[in-house]
Every structure is written in C-alpha cells, then in structure tokens.
Design a protein around this motif. Structure first.
Motif, PDB file in Angstrom:
ATOM      1  N   TYR A   4     -12.266  45.488  -5.148  1.00 32.81           N
ATOM      2  CA  TYR A   4     -11.262  45.682  -4.112  1.00 32.81           C
ATOM      3  C   TYR A   4     -11.115  44.391  -3.320  1.00 32.81           C
ATOM      4  CZ  TYR A   4     -15.028  46.375  -0.668  1.00 32.81           C
ATOM      5  OH  TYR A   4     -16.113  46.215   0.141  1.00 32.81           O
ATOM      6  N   ILE A   5      -9.996  44.269  -2.600  1.00 29.93           N
ATOM      7  CA  ILE A   5      -9.677  43.070  -1.829  1.00 29.93           C
ATOM      8  C   ILE A   5      -9.530  43.471  -0.368  1.00 29.93           C
ATOM      9  CG2 ILE A   5      -7.958  41.251  -1.459  1.00 29.93           C
ATOM     10  CD1 ILE A   5      -7.362  41.515  -4.528  1.00 29.93           C
ATOM     11  N   SER A   6     -10.106  42.670   0.504  1.00 25.04           N
ATOM     12  CA  SER A   6     -10.048  42.939   1.937  1.00 25.04           C
ATOM     13  C   SER A   6      -9.742  41.655   2.704  1.00 25.04           C
ATOM     14  CB  SER A   6     -11.397  43.500   2.425  1.00 25.04           C
ATOM     15  OG  SER A   6     -11.406  43.615   3.822  1.00 25.04           O
ATOM     16  N   SER A   7      -9.002  41.795   3.798  1.00 26.10           N
ATOM     17  CA  SER A   7      -8.758  40.656   4.694  1.00 26.10           C
ATOM     18  C   SER A   7      -9.642  40.734   5.940  1.00 26.10           C
ATOM     19  CB  SER A   7      -7.279  40.592   5.086  1.00 26.10           C
ATOM     20  OG  SER A   7      -6.888  41.771   5.752  1.00 26.10           O
ATOM     21  N   ASP A   8     -10.669  41.555   5.904  1.00 20.40           N
ATOM     22  CA  ASP A   8     -11.614  41.702   7.012  1.00 20.40           C
ATOM     23  C   ASP A   8     -12.602  40.534   6.982  1.00 20.40           C
ATOM     24  OD1 ASP A   8     -13.571  42.390   8.852  1.00 20.40           O
ATOM     25  OD2 ASP A   8     -13.880  44.409   8.043  1.00 20.40           O
ATOM     26  N   LYS A   9     -12.491  39.637   7.954  1.00 18.89           N
ATOM     27  CA  LYS A   9     -13.369  38.460   7.988  1.00 18.89           C
ATOM     28  C   LYS A   9     -14.841  38.832   8.186  1.00 18.89           C
ATOM     29  CE  LYS A   9     -10.130  34.929   9.554  1.00 18.89           C
ATOM     30  NZ  LYS A   9      -9.890  33.898  10.577  1.00 18.89           N
ATOM     31  N   ASP A  10     -15.096  39.986   8.777  1.00 17.05           N
ATOM     32  CA  ASP A  10     -16.480  40.402   8.987  1.00 17.05           C
ATOM     33  C   ASP A  10     -17.215  40.677   7.675  1.00 17.05           C
ATOM     34  OD1 ASP A  10     -16.263  40.187  11.744  1.00 17.05           O
ATOM     35  OD2 ASP A  10     -15.713  42.303  11.992  1.00 17.05           O
ATOM     36  N   LYS A  11     -16.478  40.918   6.603  1.00 16.66           N
ATOM     37  CA  LYS A  11     -17.093  41.173   5.296  1.00 16.66           C
ATOM     38  C   LYS A  11     -17.443  39.884   4.551  1.00 16.66           C
ATOM     39  CE  LYS A  11     -14.850  45.553   4.140  1.00 16.66           C
ATOM     40  NZ  LYS A  11     -16.074  46.304   3.908  1.00 16.66           N
ATOM     41  N   LEU A  12     -16.879  38.754   4.961  1.00 17.38           N
ATOM     42  CA  LEU A  12     -17.037  37.509   4.208  1.00 17.38           C
ATOM     43  C   LEU A  12     -18.483  37.036   4.172  1.00 17.38           C
ATOM     44  CD1 LEU A  12     -13.937  35.514   5.502  1.00 17.38           C
ATOM     45  CD2 LEU A  12     -14.172  36.723   3.307  1.00 17.38           C
ATOM     46  N   ASP A  13     -18.908  36.604   2.999  1.00 15.51           N
ATOM     47  CA  ASP A  13     -20.216  35.989   2.793  1.00 15.51           C
ATOM     48  C   ASP A  13     -20.005  34.476   2.897  1.00 15.51           C
ATOM     49  OD1 ASP A  13     -22.600  34.907   1.829  1.00 15.51           O
ATOM     50  OD2 ASP A  13     -22.803  36.385   0.219  1.00 15.51           O
ATOM     51  N   VAL A  14     -20.014  33.973   4.133  1.00 17.80           N
ATOM     52  CA  VAL A  14     -19.649  32.571   4.374  1.00 17.80           C
ATOM     53  C   VAL A  14     -20.566  31.592   3.634  1.00 17.80           C
ATOM     54  CG1 VAL A  14     -19.246  30.803   6.138  1.00 17.80           C
ATOM     55  CG2 VAL A  14     -18.500  33.170   6.538  1.00 17.80           C
ATOM     56  N   PRO A  15     -21.882  31.783   3.619  1.00 20.12           N
ATOM     57  CA  PRO A  15     -22.715  30.850   2.837  1.00 20.12           C
ATOM     58  C   PRO A  15     -22.331  30.830   1.353  1.00 20.12           C
ATOM     59  CG  PRO A  15     -24.084  32.090   4.361  1.00 20.12           C
ATOM     60  CD  PRO A  15     -22.714  32.727   4.398  1.00 20.12           C
ATOM     61  N   LYS A  16     -22.022  31.990   0.772  1.00 22.16           N
ATOM     62  CA  LYS A  16     -21.610  32.052  -0.637  1.00 22.16           C
ATOM     63  C   LYS A  16     -20.265  31.356  -0.822  1.00 22.16           C
ATOM     64  CE  LYS A  16     -21.818  33.561  -4.903  1.00 22.16           C
ATOM     65  NZ  LYS A  16     -22.655  32.878  -5.866  1.00 22.16           N
ATOM     66  N   ILE A  17     -19.320  31.604   0.080  1.00 25.14           N
ATOM     67  CA  ILE A  17     -18.015  30.932   0.006  1.00 25.14           C
ATOM     68  C   ILE A  17     -18.217  29.424   0.052  1.00 25.14           C
ATOM     69  CG2 ILE A  17     -15.841  30.505   1.232  1.00 25.14           C
ATOM     70  CD1 ILE A  17     -16.089  33.479   2.215  1.00 25.14           C
ATOM     71  N   HIS A  18     -19.035  28.964   0.990  1.00 28.58           N
ATOM     72  CA  HIS A  18     -19.283  27.526   1.105  1.00 28.58           C
ATOM     73  C   HIS A  18     -19.858  26.962  -0.191  1.00 28.58           C
ATOM     74  CE1 HIS A  18     -20.237  23.616   2.608  1.00 28.58           C
ATOM     75  NE2 HIS A  18     -21.493  23.789   2.224  1.00 28.58           N
ATOM     76  N   GLN A  19     -20.846  27.629  -0.737  1.00 24.52           N
ATOM     77  CA  GLN A  19     -21.469  27.177  -1.988  1.00 24.52           C
ATOM     78  C   GLN A  19     -20.432  27.082  -3.111  1.00 24.52           C
ATOM     79  OE1 GLN A  19     -24.600  29.852  -3.228  1.00 24.52           O
ATOM     80  NE2 GLN A  19     -24.486  29.142  -5.332  1.00 24.52           N
ATOM     81  N   GLU A  20     -19.605  28.098  -3.237  1.00 23.06           N
ATOM     82  CA  GLU A  20     -18.613  28.128  -4.321  1.00 23.06           C
ATOM     83  C   GLU A  20     -17.533  27.078  -4.127  1.00 23.06           C
ATOM     84  OE1 GLU A  20     -18.648  29.917  -7.137  1.00 23.06           O
ATOM     85  OE2 GLU A  20     -20.494  30.969  -6.632  1.00 23.06           O
ATOM     86  N   VAL A  21     -16.995  26.962  -2.913  1.00 20.80           N
ATOM     87  CA  VAL A  21     -15.931  25.986  -2.659  1.00 20.80           C
ATOM     88  C   VAL A  21     -16.472  24.567  -2.780  1.00 20.80           C
ATOM     89  CG1 VAL A  21     -14.310  25.109  -0.928  1.00 20.80           C
ATOM     90  CG2 VAL A  21     -14.516  27.573  -1.296  1.00 20.80           C
ATOM     91  N   LYS A  22     -17.681  24.328  -2.308  1.00 22.96           N
ATOM     92  CA  LYS A  22     -18.274  22.990  -2.389  1.00 22.96           C
ATOM     93  C   LYS A  22     -18.449  22.541  -3.841  1.00 22.96           C
ATOM     94  CE  LYS A  22     -21.722  20.055  -0.290  1.00 22.96           C
ATOM     95  NZ  LYS A  22     -20.756  19.030   0.074  1.00 22.96           N
TER      96      LYS A  22
END
Length: 140
Positions: A4-22
C-alpha cells in the motif's frame, strides 16, 4: 505480498530512505540532515508491505497549482521489478495536491520507460528532463 502507499510522513523510515537515496547516482552527496530537510519540505509518499516495512519512496515539491517536481522515486531491493514504481507514480499523479497541477516535471537518466506510459515526455534535447504538461494556454 500486498503493498500500500501512504503520504503520512509519520510512517516514513527516514534512515532507510537516506540509505537508499544515498546509494543512487543522484543522491550520493546527501547527508542524513539533507535527507531530513528534503522530506520536511515536500509532499512524501511511502510504499509499504502489509507487515509495515517501507519498500519504496518518492517526494514532490509543488505549489499545488502551476508546477510539481517529482523526485527521489525509488523502490528498495528486493522489491524492484514488481510494478511498484509505476504504481507509486500513478498514485502520486492522482493525489489531490498534484492532480490539478499544470506541469509535473522530473529528471531521470535511466527510467524513461517508467514515466512515458504515464504521460511524461522528454523536454527538448535533454537526456534527463521529462514533463507532463496539462497547462491550458491562451494564444492570440
């Protein structure tokens, strides 16, 4: 596995996002602080397994009327190749804050085949810039 897709920022795994984008060709210079700042400034979308694991991300910077810039569209391994990127972008384009925007732009070096079926076209001679232009102009 269902997603599923959500625009809820509270659900974001920011460390994982950073790792993937980096790890991408476009995000290698980013620090965790930069990643957080980009998230804070944008409308963000996460793709999640029904177990709650984040498996994808994208963000949009927009004025909600004239222009939206789609960025950081990424599906994390091992979830690539399942159509999630296309589903993510299609969901973003249907979001109420994006749907009526006149022009949606993006840059890509290697994902033209993902965006073209959704209505994006290359801009001029650029190898990277693409846009979906829904603007109505009055020409005299």
């Amino acid at each position: 596995m269902e997603y599923y897709i959500s625009s809820d920022k509270d659900k974001l795994d920011v460390p994982k996002i950073h790792q993937e984008v980096k790890s991408t060709y476009w995000g290698g210079y980013r620090t965790p602080e930069i990643t957080q700042k980009t998230i804070d400034a944008c409308l963000c979308f996460g793709v999640y397994s029904h177990e709650g694991e984040q498996v994808g991300f994208a963000r949009v910077l927009t004025d909600k009327v004239v222009f939206a810039y789609l960025m950081d569209v990424i599906i994390f391994e091992p979830h690539k190749g399942k159509g999630l990127g296309k589903k993510l972008v299609a969901t973003i384009l249907e979001h109420p804050d994006i749907k009526a925007v006149h022009t949606v732009g993006l840059k890509t070096m290697d994902a033209h085949g993902l965006y073209e079926p959704l209505g994006f076209k290359k801009i001029g001679d650029s190898a990277m810039w693409m846009a979906m232009d829904n603007a109505k102009y009055d020409y005299e």
